[in-house]
Scaffold this motif. Structure first.
Motif, PDB file in Angstrom:
ATOM      1  N   ILE A   1     -65.800 -19.908 -83.278  1.00 16.47           N
ATOM      2  CA  ILE A   1     -66.203 -21.265 -82.924  1.00 16.47           C
ATOM      3  C   ILE A   1     -64.974 -21.966 -82.351  1.00 16.47           C
ATOM      4  N   ARG A   2     -65.176 -22.623 -81.224  1.00 15.26           N
ATOM      5  CA  ARG A   2     -64.077 -23.327 -80.568  1.00 15.26           C
ATOM      6  C   ARG A   2     -64.310 -24.823 -80.683  1.00 15.26           C
ATOM      7  N   VAL A   3     -63.277 -25.526 -81.108  1.00 10.76           N
ATOM      8  CA  VAL A   3     -63.340 -26.978 -81.243  1.00 10.76           C
ATOM      9  C   VAL A   3     -62.358 -27.576 -80.241  1.00 10.76           C
ATOM     10  N   LYS A   4     -62.909 -28.334 -79.292  1.00 16.75           N
ATOM     11  CA  LYS A   4     -62.085 -28.970 -78.266  1.00 16.75           C
ATOM     12  C   LYS A   4     -62.197 -30.481 -78.404  1.00 16.75           C
ATOM     13  N   ARG A   5     -61.030 -31.105 -78.458  1.00 17.35           N
ATOM     14  CA  ARG A   5     -60.945 -32.552 -78.418  1.00 17.35           C
ATOM     15  C   ARG A   5     -59.859 -32.918 -77.425  1.00 17.35           C
ATOM     16  N   LYS A   6     -59.691 -34.196 -77.189  1.00 17.92           N
ATOM     17  CA  LYS A   6     -58.662 -34.611 -76.228  1.00 17.92           C
ATOM     18  C   LYS A   6     -57.286 -34.071 -76.596  1.00 17.92           C
ATOM     19  N   ASP A   7     -56.960 -34.128 -77.897  1.00 16.33           N
ATOM     20  CA  ASP A   7     -55.606 -33.789 -78.325  1.00 16.33           C
ATOM     21  C   ASP A   7     -55.466 -32.412 -78.975  1.00 16.33           C
ATOM     22  N   GLU A   8     -56.562 -31.670 -79.120  1.00 14.40           N
ATOM     23  CA  GLU A   8     -56.458 -30.342 -79.723  1.00 14.40           C
ATOM     24  C   GLU A   8     -57.557 -29.421 -79.225  1.00 14.40           C
ATOM     25  N   ASP A   9     -57.241 -28.147 -79.271  1.00 17.10           N
ATOM     26  CA  ASP A   9     -58.150 -27.102 -78.815  1.00 17.10           C
ATOM     27  C   ASP A   9     -57.894 -25.892 -79.717  1.00 17.10           C
ATOM     28  N   VAL A  10     -58.818 -25.635 -80.610  1.00 20.98           N
ATOM     29  CA  VAL A  10     -58.647 -24.571 -81.610  1.00 20.98           C
ATOM     30  C   VAL A  10     -59.878 -23.672 -81.600  1.00 20.98           C
ATOM     31  N   CYS A  11     -59.630 -22.377 -81.704  1.00 20.90           N
ATOM     32  CA  CYS A  11     -60.723 -21.420 -81.839  1.00 20.90           C
ATOM     33  C   CYS A  11     -60.541 -20.688 -83.163  1.00 20.90           C
ATOM     34  N   VAL A  12     -61.509 -20.821 -84.050  1.00 24.91           N
ATOM     35  CA  VAL A  12     -61.471 -20.137 -85.344  1.00 24.91           C
ATOM     36  C   VAL A  12     -62.332 -18.885 -85.212  1.00 24.91           C
ATOM     37  N   ILE A  13     -61.712 -17.758 -85.474  1.00 27.82           N
ATOM     38  CA  ILE A  13     -62.357 -16.456 -85.300  1.00 27.82           C
ATOM     39  C   ILE A  13     -62.410 -15.757 -86.647  1.00 27.82           C
TER      40      ILE A  13
ATOM     41  N   SER B   1     -54.709 -20.849 -72.413  1.00 27.89           N
ATOM     42  CA  SER B   1     -53.423 -20.896 -73.117  1.00 27.89           C
ATOM     43  C   SER B   1     -53.280 -22.134 -74.004  1.00 27.89           C
ATOM     44  N   ARG B   2     -53.987 -23.205 -73.692  1.00 30.62           N
ATOM     45  CA  ARG B   2     -53.895 -24.427 -74.504  1.00 30.62           C
ATOM     46  C   ARG B   2     -54.620 -24.285 -75.843  1.00 30.62           C
ATOM     47  N   CYS B   3     -55.460 -23.260 -75.975  1.00 25.03           N
ATOM     48  CA  CYS B   3     -56.267 -23.068 -77.180  1.00 25.03           C
ATOM     49  C   CYS B   3     -55.478 -22.287 -78.240  1.00 25.03           C
ATOM     50  N   THR B   4     -55.473 -22.804 -79.443  1.00 25.84           N
ATOM     51  CA  THR B   4     -54.798 -22.136 -80.560  1.00 25.84           C
ATOM     52  C   THR B   4     -55.815 -21.303 -81.325  1.00 25.84           C
ATOM     53  N   PRO B   5     -55.650 -19.976 -81.326  1.00 25.75           N
ATOM     54  CA  PRO B   5     -56.573 -19.135 -82.095  1.00 25.75           C
ATOM     55  C   PRO B   5     -56.113 -19.002 -83.547  1.00 25.75           C
ATOM     56  N   ILE B   6     -57.045 -19.120 -84.458  1.00 27.16           N
ATOM     57  CA  ILE B   6     -56.798 -18.898 -85.882  1.00 27.16           C
ATOM     58  C   ILE B   6     -57.811 -17.847 -86.332  1.00 27.16           C
ATOM     59  N   TYR B   7     -57.313 -16.756 -86.876  1.00 26.88           N
ATOM     60  CA  TYR B   7     -58.173 -15.651 -87.292  1.00 26.88           C
ATOM     61  C   TYR B   7     -58.255 -15.593 -88.807  1.00 26.88           C
ATOM     62  N   ALA B   8     -59.456 -15.426 -89.321  1.00 27.98           N
ATOM     63  CA  ALA B   8     -59.687 -15.172 -90.742  1.00 27.98           C
ATOM     64  C   ALA B   8     -60.407 -13.833 -90.793  1.00 27.98           C
TER      65      ALA B   8
END
Length: 159
Positions: free
Chosen positions: A5-17, A47-54
């Motif tokens: 799931i990818r969460v994009k906002r003005k100040d952050e872009d994170v993908c939790v995998i 590249s702006r997206c921070t991936p976090i893997y669980a």
């Protein structure tokens, strides 16, 4: 099993995998298919997206089949805590961390096992990991890491 799931906002872009790899010996083909999917996903992220893997990687990391450690991999991607004899799944996990500039957060903390067998032996091991870009580690954004083993035990079938 895998999902993201990818969460994009003005100040952050994170993908939790989240992903699951079957235990060693089941089939390396399935393990490879999971890591192939992860590679495609990782390459598709900007590249702006921070991936976090669980992940439930069913992998053990720390030393290779010759009981040697690769100091570069161990110090940058896999921490020194609670090292184990590396298995096939662990090797795939470590190689992916190195390839994508990730580190396994819970290998840098002495936090105990992430798996507790419900059999009579009560076997424990670390086979689950939280992965993040190395820059997260380098700028010390992670302050602590804990395993809530008692919560996990309650979720096991028959408890």
């Amino acid at each position: 099993r895998a999902g993201a799931i990818r969460v994009k906002r003005k100040d952050e872009d994170v993908c939790v995998i989240n992903f699951y790899v079957p235990p060693n010996g089941v089939t390396e083909t399935t393990t490879n298919a999971v890591y192939d999917w992860l590679e495609k996903l990782h390459q598709a992220l900007p590249s702006r997206c921070t991936p976090i893997y669980a992940c439930d990687a069913n992998g053990r990391v720390g030393s290779n089949e010759n009981n040697e450690t690769d100091d570069q991999d161990v110090t940058s991607s896999i921490g020194p805590c609670e090292s184990d004899d590396e298995n096939y799944n662990g090797r795939k996990l470590r190689e992916s961390c190195v390839k994508y500039g990730l580190f396994a957060i819970n290998t840098f903390y002495n936090i105990g096992p992430t798996y507790y067998a419900t059999n009579k032996k009560g076997t424990t091991s670390r086979i689950d990991y939280i992965l993040a870009p190395k820059v997260v580690h380098e700028v010390e954004l992670v302050r602590d890491c804990r395993i809530l083993l008692n919560k996990g035990v309650k979720l096991q079938p028959g408890k």
